[in-house]
Design a protein around this motif. Structure first.
Motif, PDB file in Angstrom:
ATOM      1  N   GLN A   1      25.058  -2.360   2.284  1.00  0.00           N
ATOM      2  CA  GLN A   1      24.047  -2.123   1.262  1.00  0.00           C
ATOM      3  C   GLN A   1      24.031  -3.280   0.276  1.00  0.00           C
ATOM      4  OE1 GLN A   1      25.367   1.604  -0.305  1.00  0.00           O
ATOM      5  NE2 GLN A   1      24.901   2.702   1.582  1.00  0.00           N
ATOM      6  N   GLU A   2      22.851  -3.648  -0.153  1.00  0.00           N
ATOM      7  CA  GLU A   2      22.740  -4.737  -1.124  1.00  0.00           C
ATOM      8  C   GLU A   2      23.359  -4.338  -2.466  1.00  0.00           C
ATOM      9  OE1 GLU A   2      19.384  -7.682  -3.063  1.00  0.00           O
ATOM     10  OE2 GLU A   2      18.859  -6.434  -1.352  1.00  0.00           O
ATOM     11  N   PHE A   3      23.160  -3.092  -2.847  1.00  0.00           N
ATOM     12  CA  PHE A   3      23.711  -2.585  -4.105  1.00  0.00           C
ATOM     13  C   PHE A   3      24.482  -1.301  -3.827  1.00  0.00           C
ATOM     14  CE2 PHE A   3      19.841  -4.946  -5.249  1.00  0.00           C
ATOM     15  CZ  PHE A   3      20.412  -5.911  -6.063  1.00  0.00           C
ATOM     16  N   PRO A   4      25.754  -1.418  -3.444  1.00  0.00           N
ATOM     17  CA  PRO A   4      26.541  -0.216  -3.145  1.00  0.00           C
ATOM     18  C   PRO A   4      26.693   0.680  -4.381  1.00  0.00           C
ATOM     19  CG  PRO A   4      27.750  -2.210  -2.578  1.00  0.00           C
ATOM     20  CD  PRO A   4      26.522  -2.632  -3.285  1.00  0.00           C
ATOM     21  N   ILE A   5      26.856   1.951  -4.136  1.00  0.00           N
ATOM     22  CA  ILE A   5      27.091   2.907  -5.211  1.00  0.00           C
ATOM     23  C   ILE A   5      28.408   2.553  -5.888  1.00  0.00           C
ATOM     24  CG2 ILE A   5      27.551   5.338  -5.733  1.00  0.00           C
ATOM     25  CD1 ILE A   5      25.771   5.993  -3.279  1.00  0.00           C
ATOM     26  N   PRO A   6      28.437   2.447  -7.212  1.00  0.00           N
ATOM     27  CA  PRO A   6      29.697   2.162  -7.913  1.00  0.00           C
ATOM     28  C   PRO A   6      30.770   3.192  -7.534  1.00  0.00           C
ATOM     29  CG  PRO A   6      27.855   1.962  -9.426  1.00  0.00           C
ATOM     30  CD  PRO A   6      27.304   2.546  -8.144  1.00  0.00           C
ATOM     31  N   GLY A   7      31.973   2.680  -7.277  1.00  0.00           N
ATOM     32  CA  GLY A   7      33.085   3.549  -6.910  1.00  0.00           C
ATOM     33  C   GLY A   7      33.178   3.857  -5.426  1.00  0.00           C
ATOM     34  N   SER A   8      32.246   3.327  -4.618  1.00  0.00           N
ATOM     35  CA  SER A   8      32.286   3.610  -3.180  1.00  0.00           C
ATOM     36  C   SER A   8      33.214   2.672  -2.413  1.00  0.00           C
ATOM     37  CB  SER A   8      30.877   3.545  -2.583  1.00  0.00           C
ATOM     38  OG  SER A   8      30.335   2.244  -2.712  1.00  0.00           O
ATOM     39  N   ILE A   9      33.744   1.646  -3.097  1.00  0.00           N
ATOM     40  CA  ILE A   9      34.653   0.680  -2.475  1.00  0.00           C
ATOM     41  C   ILE A   9      35.971   0.716  -3.235  1.00  0.00           C
ATOM     42  CG2 ILE A   9      35.032  -1.769  -1.974  1.00  0.00           C
ATOM     43  CD1 ILE A   9      31.938  -2.028  -1.851  1.00  0.00           C
TER      44      ILE A   9
END
Length: 146
Positions: A126-134
């Motif tokens: 994803q270009e803009f991953p959901i914060p906290g997903s990594i």
């Protein structure tokens, strides 16, 4: 960007069952997803390995663990001769010590533990991953030109 890119080191060994998971046409991407744990109803840990600028793949349908390494320029040139292709500045990344002919030719490889359900799309694609997903907001990478 919701994560930090960190220079990683190969070889890399990851535990779990890894499968080819997704292909992205933008930047020629292929994702391998690994699942480990998840016994007794717990959610498994999810590890994503993303290859970018992919020129060629030779993969099985699953791996018991992943042993990721750069095969080196000699192996790349030998495979170029065998396939009748030239992949320029790419690297031949082996994915298994037990299966030397299983590889991805790519310009970059990225990996991270991700906090998504095992069947959800990867934040690495994803270009803009959901914060906290990594995990720890860190994505590790190796570039072929280094």
């Amino acid at each position: 960007m919701t994560y930090q890119l960190v220079d990683g080191n190969l070889p890399l060994t990851l535990q779990g069952t890894f499968k080819p998971w997704a292909i992205g046409v933008g930047h020629s991407k292929i994702l391998l997803r690994g699942l480990s744990g998840g016994e007794e109803g717990d959610a498994p840990r999810v590890f994503d390995v993303l290859f970018q600028d992919v020129s060629r793949i030779s993969l099985a349908d699953r791996y018991a663990g992943l042993s990721l390494s750069d095969a080196g320029p000699e192996a790349l040139r030998a495979e170029e001769r065998r396939a009748g292709r030239s992949w320029g500045e790419s690297a031949l990344f082996r994915v298994s010590e037990d299966h030397p002919y299983d590889y991805v030719v790519a310009g970059h490889v990225f990996w991270a533990e991700v906090f998504v359900p095992a069947t959800d799309p990867s934040p690495l694609m994803q270009e803009f991953p959901i914060p906290g997903s990594i995990k720890d907001d860190q994505v590790f990478r190796v570039r072929a030109d280094r």
